[in-house]
Design a protein around this motif. Sequence first.
Motif, short mmCIF file in Angstrom:
data_model
loop_
_atom_site.label_atom_id
_atom_site.label_comp_id
_atom_site.label_asym_id
_atom_site.label_seq_id
_atom_site.Cartn_x
_atom_site.Cartn_y
_atom_site.Cartn_z
N LEU A 8 48.60 29.37 38.35
CA LEU A 8 47.58 28.33 38.43
C LEU A 8 46.37 28.67 37.56
O LEU A 8 45.72 29.69 37.76
CB LEU A 8 47.13 28.16 39.88
CG LEU A 8 46.05 27.11 40.14
CD1 LEU A 8 46.50 25.72 39.69
CD2 LEU A 8 45.66 27.11 41.61
N TYR A 9 46.07 27.78 36.60
CA TYR A 9 44.90 27.95 35.74
C TYR A 9 43.63 27.51 36.46
O TYR A 9 43.63 26.54 37.23
CB TYR A 9 45.06 27.10 34.47
CG TYR A 9 45.80 27.77 33.34
CD1 TYR A 9 45.15 28.66 32.49
CD2 TYR A 9 47.15 27.49 33.12
CE1 TYR A 9 45.83 29.26 31.44
CE2 TYR A 9 47.83 28.09 32.07
CZ TYR A 9 47.17 28.97 31.24
OH TYR A 9 47.85 29.58 30.20
N ALA A 10 42.54 28.21 36.16
CA ALA A 10 41.21 27.83 36.65
C ALA A 10 40.20 28.20 35.56
O ALA A 10 40.30 29.26 34.95
CB ALA A 10 40.87 28.55 37.95
N PRO A 11 39.22 27.31 35.29
CA PRO A 11 38.26 27.58 34.21
C PRO A 11 37.30 28.70 34.58
O PRO A 11 36.72 28.72 35.67
CB PRO A 11 37.52 26.24 34.06
CG PRO A 11 37.69 25.57 35.37
CD PRO A 11 39.02 26.00 35.93
N GLY A 12 37.11 29.63 33.65
CA GLY A 12 36.29 30.80 33.92
C GLY A 12 34.81 30.50 34.11
O GLY A 12 34.09 31.32 34.71
N ASP A 13 34.33 29.35 33.63
CA ASP A 13 32.91 29.03 33.79
C ASP A 13 32.64 28.29 35.08
O ASP A 13 31.52 27.83 35.31
CB ASP A 13 32.41 28.21 32.60
CG ASP A 13 33.08 26.85 32.49
OD1 ASP A 13 34.21 26.70 33.00
OD2 ASP A 13 32.48 25.93 31.88
N ARG A 14 33.65 28.18 35.94
CA ARG A 14 33.47 27.54 37.25
C ARG A 14 34.00 28.49 38.33
O ARG A 14 35.10 28.33 38.86
CB ARG A 14 34.19 26.20 37.29
CG ARG A 14 33.64 25.20 36.29
CD ARG A 14 34.29 23.84 36.45
NE ARG A 14 34.01 23.27 37.75
CZ ARG A 14 34.61 22.18 38.23
NH1 ARG A 14 35.53 21.56 37.51
NH2 ARG A 14 34.30 21.72 39.43
N PRO A 15 33.21 29.51 38.66
CA PRO A 15 33.68 30.51 39.62
C PRO A 15 34.08 29.94 40.96
O PRO A 15 34.96 30.48 41.64
CB PRO A 15 32.49 31.48 39.75
CG PRO A 15 31.45 31.04 38.82
CD PRO A 15 31.89 29.82 38.11
#
Length: 266
Positions: A8-15
């Motif tokens: 599952l991908y998650a954007p690094g700038d949205r902790p």
Amino acid sequence: MTIPLTWLYAPGDRPEVVLKALATEADIVIVDLEDAVAQGRKPYALDATADLLSSPQPLPVHVRINSPHDVETLAGLPGLSALRIPKVAYATDIQQIAARAPGVPLYPLIESALAVEHAYAIATAHDAVAGIALGESDLRADLGLRGDAGLDWPRTRTVMAARAAGLAPPPQSIYPDILDLDGLYASCSHGRSLGFLGRAAIHPRQLPVIERAFRPTREEIEAAEDIVKAAASDAGALALPDGRFVDAAVVATARRTLALASREEI
């Protein structure tokens, strides 16, 4: 060791989104510092990810780096399980990253025509390479393709390169329409027929569909059990009562099916 099926991908700038991803049923969470993050927020994404990974996490966490310079910040953090390296074109690209991150598993991403041609060399570039994967969005743009037309050959090429290098079967690239779960299932079924194992996701709602598509069905499990049981009582090739021919290759496939059903590697 458990066979991963969902990444599952998650954007690094949205902790906060990363923390939600870590609370899902995903097998692996990929924190993305590259495509999912706007250029002006990349320094923040790197700092936020490093802060998160300064302690162990409940799920394995891979980080898709944006730049080789990210590696020094991330390597050695207790919450980091692996690095995913985008836009790899040559084996030397991986060797340079491995030198900066000793002991960290690496996953090169095959995302261009040149990388497809070099897939085996990339897969065998360094002992740190733990797997490879195909980045279909970038490859589609590189080839000027519309839709999936023309992608089955590089897909098969990636699967073959992984196998030849002694790596696990690669997971499929993402399915971009998070609402089209029927399309996702059909696409996963096709990917499974090409030799992929599992798939990257961009939303938690995709996870159960991916797992269902790649887990063996009850019928497949029962057929595999029959084959393994028959093989245990005979040293050579044989035919089952229903006419199925069983030899060593068929038995090996059956054992892989049962391992996947129990999510254990063989």
